[in-house]
Scaffold this motif. Structure first.
Motif, mmCIF file in Angstrom:
data_model
loop_
_atom_site.group_PDB
_atom_site.id
_atom_site.type_symbol
_atom_site.label_atom_id
_atom_site.label_comp_id
_atom_site.label_asym_id
_atom_site.label_seq_id
_atom_site.Cartn_x
_atom_site.Cartn_y
_atom_site.Cartn_z
ATOM 1 N N ILE A 88 30.023 23.922 2.466
ATOM 2 C CA ILE A 88 29.925 24.416 3.839
ATOM 3 C C ILE A 88 30.158 25.921 3.948
ATOM 4 C CG2 ILE A 88 31.021 24.319 6.105
ATOM 5 C CD1 ILE A 88 31.272 21.330 5.781
ATOM 6 N N VAL A 89 31.174 26.438 3.279
ATOM 7 C CA VAL A 89 31.463 27.871 3.338
ATOM 8 C C VAL A 89 30.854 28.549 2.116
ATOM 9 C CG1 VAL A 89 33.260 29.635 3.401
ATOM 10 C CG2 VAL A 89 33.590 27.478 4.630
ATOM 11 N N GLN A 90 29.804 29.338 2.335
ATOM 12 C CA GLN A 90 29.099 30.046 1.270
ATOM 13 C C GLN A 90 29.239 31.550 1.502
ATOM 14 O OE1 GLN A 90 27.463 28.630 -1.422
ATOM 15 N NE2 GLN A 90 28.344 26.711 -0.713
ATOM 16 N N PRO A 91 30.074 32.239 0.709
ATOM 17 C CA PRO A 91 30.334 33.665 0.959
ATOM 18 C C PRO A 91 29.079 34.532 0.978
ATOM 19 C CG PRO A 91 31.923 32.785 -0.599
ATOM 20 C CD PRO A 91 30.910 31.711 -0.377
ATOM 21 N N PHE A 92 28.135 34.295 0.081
ATOM 22 C CA PHE A 92 26.928 35.117 0.045
ATOM 23 C C PHE A 92 26.153 35.009 1.353
ATOM 24 C CE2 PHE A 92 22.358 35.549 -0.976
ATOM 25 C CZ PHE A 92 22.353 36.885 -1.375
ATOM 26 N N ASN A 93 26.018 33.794 1.862
ATOM 27 C CA ASN A 93 25.316 33.601 3.132
ATOM 28 C C ASN A 93 26.058 34.262 4.283
ATOM 29 O OD1 ASN A 93 23.384 32.076 1.786
ATOM 30 N ND2 ASN A 93 24.410 30.142 2.221
ATOM 31 N N ILE A 94 27.373 34.225 4.240
ATOM 32 C CA ILE A 94 28.180 34.859 5.290
ATOM 33 C C ILE A 94 27.952 36.365 5.290
ATOM 34 C CG2 ILE A 94 30.541 35.350 6.036
ATOM 35 C CD1 ILE A 94 31.283 32.546 5.002
ATOM 36 N N ILE A 95 27.850 36.948 4.091
ATOM 37 C CA ILE A 95 27.579 38.394 4.001
ATOM 38 C C ILE A 95 26.232 38.720 4.632
ATOM 39 C CG2 ILE A 95 27.125 40.292 2.405
ATOM 40 C CD1 ILE A 95 29.103 39.010 0.472
ATOM 41 N N LEU A 96 25.217 37.914 4.328
ATOM 42 C CA LEU A 96 23.889 38.156 4.897
ATOM 43 C C LEU A 96 23.920 38.092 6.421
ATOM 44 C CD1 LEU A 96 21.532 36.101 2.524
ATOM 45 C CD2 LEU A 96 21.904 38.561 2.547
ATOM 46 N N VAL A 97 24.569 37.052 6.961
ATOM 47 C CA VAL A 97 24.602 36.892 8.412
ATOM 48 C C VAL A 97 25.423 37.998 9.061
ATOM 49 C CG1 VAL A 97 25.293 35.369 10.296
ATOM 50 C CG2 VAL A 97 24.264 34.396 8.242
ATOM 51 N N LYS A 98 26.556 38.343 8.466
ATOM 52 C CA LYS A 98 27.407 39.403 9.025
ATOM 53 C C LYS A 98 26.634 40.723 9.105
ATOM 54 C CE LYS A 98 31.711 41.932 8.119
ATOM 55 N NZ LYS A 98 31.112 43.250 7.823
ATOM 56 N N THR A 99 25.927 41.070 8.039
ATOM 57 C CA THR A 99 25.159 42.311 8.034
ATOM 58 C C THR A 99 24.042 42.264 9.074
ATOM 59 O OG1 THR A 99 25.609 42.468 5.659
ATOM 60 C CG2 THR A 99 23.928 43.930 6.561
ATOM 61 N N PHE A 100 23.420 41.082 9.216
ATOM 62 C CA PHE A 100 22.358 40.917 10.217
ATOM 63 C C PHE A 100 22.913 41.097 11.624
ATOM 64 C CE2 PHE A 100 19.661 38.535 13.088
ATOM 65 C CZ PHE A 100 18.378 38.864 12.672
ATOM 66 N N VAL A 101 24.065 40.510 11.904
ATOM 67 C CA VAL A 101 24.665 40.620 13.237
ATOM 68 C C VAL A 101 25.039 42.069 13.534
ATOM 69 C CG1 VAL A 101 26.654 39.956 14.648
ATOM 70 C CG2 VAL A 101 25.484 38.236 13.263
ATOM 71 N N GLU A 102 25.539 42.777 12.526
ATOM 72 C CA GLU A 102 25.918 44.176 12.729
ATOM 73 C C GLU A 102 24.710 45.059 13.045
ATOM 74 O OE1 GLU A 102 29.918 44.416 9.898
ATOM 75 O OE2 GLU A 102 27.947 44.943 9.086
ATOM 76 N N SER A 103 23.502 44.598 12.651
ATOM 77 C CA SER A 103 22.299 45.368 12.952
ATOM 78 C C SER A 103 21.776 45.099 14.362
ATOM 79 C CB SER A 103 21.198 45.040 11.936
ATOM 80 O OG SER A 103 20.710 43.716 12.114
ATOM 81 N N MET A 104 22.338 44.099 15.037
ATOM 82 C CA MET A 104 21.905 43.779 16.394
ATOM 83 C C MET A 104 22.614 44.696 17.402
ATOM 84 S SD MET A 104 21.938 39.607 16.044
ATOM 85 C CE MET A 104 21.339 39.315 17.706
ATOM 86 N N PRO A 105 21.988 44.988 18.537
ATOM 87 C CA PRO A 105 22.602 45.896 19.531
ATOM 88 C C PRO A 105 23.906 45.333 20.092
ATOM 89 C CG PRO A 105 20.259 45.560 19.984
ATOM 90 C CD PRO A 105 20.632 44.562 18.927
ATOM 91 N N LYS A 106 24.933 46.167 20.138
ATOM 92 C CA LYS A 106 26.218 45.768 20.709
ATOM 93 C C LYS A 106 26.102 45.495 22.210
ATOM 94 C CE LYS A 106 29.265 45.895 17.323
ATOM 95 N NZ LYS A 106 30.114 44.717 16.976
ATOM 96 N N GLU A 107 25.066 46.060 22.827
ATOM 97 C CA GLU A 107 24.892 45.876 24.269
ATOM 98 C C GLU A 107 24.686 44.415 24.639
ATOM 99 O OE1 GLU A 107 24.169 50.008 23.255
ATOM 100 O OE2 GLU A 107 23.425 48.115 22.459
ATOM 101 N N LEU A 108 24.191 43.607 23.703
ATOM 102 C CA LEU A 108 24.010 42.180 23.980
ATOM 103 C C LEU A 108 25.350 41.523 24.301
ATOM 104 C CD1 LEU A 108 21.468 41.160 21.162
ATOM 105 C CD2 LEU A 108 21.005 41.369 23.612
ATOM 106 N N GLN A 109 26.346 41.807 23.478
ATOM 107 C CA GLN A 109 27.662 41.227 23.713
ATOM 108 C C GLN A 109 28.322 41.834 24.947
ATOM 109 O OE1 GLN A 109 30.124 40.972 20.267
ATOM 110 N NE2 GLN A 109 31.994 40.519 21.396
ATOM 111 N N GLU A 110 28.160 43.121 25.122
ATOM 112 C CA GLU A 110 28.779 43.775 26.281
ATOM 113 C C GLU A 110 28.210 43.231 27.586
ATOM 114 O OE1 GLU A 110 28.038 47.874 25.609
ATOM 115 O OE2 GLU A 110 29.491 48.053 23.964
ATOM 116 N N ALA A 111 26.906 42.958 27.604
ATOM 117 C CA ALA A 111 26.287 42.403 28.812
ATOM 118 C C ALA A 111 26.830 41.008 29.101
ATOM 119 C CB ALA A 111 24.771 42.356 28.646
ATOM 120 N N GLY A 112 27.019 40.213 28.040
ATOM 121 C CA GLY A 112 27.574 38.876 28.226
ATOM 122 C C GLY A 112 28.998 38.921 28.734
ATOM 123 N N GLU A 113 29.798 39.841 28.210
ATOM 124 C CA GLU A 113 31.189 39.953 28.634
ATOM 125 C C GLU A 113 31.280 40.410 30.093
ATOM 126 O OE1 GLU A 113 32.730 42.608 25.731
ATOM 127 O OE2 GLU A 113 33.180 41.013 24.271
#
Length: 306
Positions: free
Chosen positions: A155-180
């Motif tokens: 279930i916990v795969q570090p390599f996949n987590i790195i890929l997803v984390k890097t992908f999320v960091e490339s997304m605009p922060k404004e998405l989360q700020e708008a939701g908040e």
């Protein structure tokens, strides 16, 4: 119009020759990669006596499909197919969800001990307790001879987590700020805003996990002795090692019918090896076209921040 014409690249004879050379090289490489699978298929549907002599190389000879009918009569094969499909579907679902959630949470500055937990997870990529300690842990947890040994340790795969984390960091922060600003909680932001936009990287994670799950047989070899939990890959491992005896058993089970059968359709060690290999390999080959359009984009965005 003049500007468009000026900016348009004029292909020279050298450009055309270079492109044709590239196409030719990639075509040859593609054929080299595809031929082993093609070889298995044409040998599995050719006359068994001819295939056993190694005379089937480019085109099938005396096509028949009785090998596949007989293959599904091999002991345990249908049940092993169900086990392999179940473990692949469940493990892929859990890995994708956990990788998405953990990859997202590790980007949140408010997460308690974020840096520590991220490093604690990643360090497991470099260190392992070894086979015997892991086996003891699985036994103490009651996972030996248990279907969930195929799913829970993945279930916990570090390599996949790195890929997803890097992908999320490339997304605009404004998405989360708008939701908040709209009063959404962290889980609402994840499930309603970020998760639907993670399709490329999650498709990549799904491909990695599904292929690894479908091809895995060592966990069955180590943790499983109950034949009801055997997977297709493990049965393929057994059948390849026992192909000659299985062919003889198939012939004996046929009785008079087997004695009257044409030599072209009588089971041989070679026919069992090729037929079962095709049955095991084909499903995972069909998965790639479904996710191919996401794969390149997902792996690139998940590997490079920016």
């Amino acid at each position: 119009m003049a500007t468009k014409t000026a900016n348009r690249h004029i292909r020279t004879k050298g450009d055309v020759a270079f492109s044709m050379g590239n196409y030719f090289i990639f075509f040859i490489l593609a054929m080299i990669c595809a031929y082993p699978f093609y070889f298995l298929i044409i040998n599995s549907i050719s006359a068994n006596d001819v295939a056993a002599l190694g005379d089937v190389r480019l085109f099938p000879i005396d096509i028949h499909f009785s090998n596949y009918v007989q293959a599904f009569k091999l002991p345990g094969l249908p049940l092993a197919a169900v086990v392999s499909l179940a473990r692949t579907a469940l493990a892929t679902t859990f890995v994708v969800l956990s990788s998405a959630l953990l990859g997202f949470m590790f980007t949140q500055d408010r997460m308690w001990g974020r840096v520590f937990w991220y490093r604690f997870t990643i360090i497991t990529m470099y260190f392992s307790a070894g086979l015997i300690p892991i086996f003891i842990i699985m036994k103490n947890l009651g996972l030996t001879n248990n279907f969930w040994v195929y799913v829970l340790p993945w279930i916990v795969q570090p390599f996949n987590i790195i890929l997803v984390k890097t992908f999320v960091e490339s997304m605009p922060k404004e998405l989360q700020e708008a939701g908040e600003l709209d009063g959404a909680g962290i889980l609402t932001i994840f499930f309603r805003i970020y998760l639907p936009n993670m399709t490329p990287i999650l498709a990549t994670v799904a491909i990695f996990t599904a292929v690894a799950q479908w091809n895995s047989f060592q966990d069955t070899l180590i943790y499983i002795t109950d034949q009801k939990l055997y997977t297709l890959q493990y049965l393929l491992y057994i059948f390849i090692n026992q192909a000659a005896s299985l062919a003889q058993a198939a012939a004996n089970a046929g009785g008079n019918v087997g004695q009257l059968a044409n030599a072209a359709t009588q089971q041989t060690a070679s026919s069992i090896r090729t037929t079962v290999s095709v049955i095991v390999v084909l499903p995972i080959i069909f998965i790639y076209p479904l996710f191919q359009r996401f794969f390149v984009k997902g792996i690139m965005l998940g590997a490079v921040k920016g």
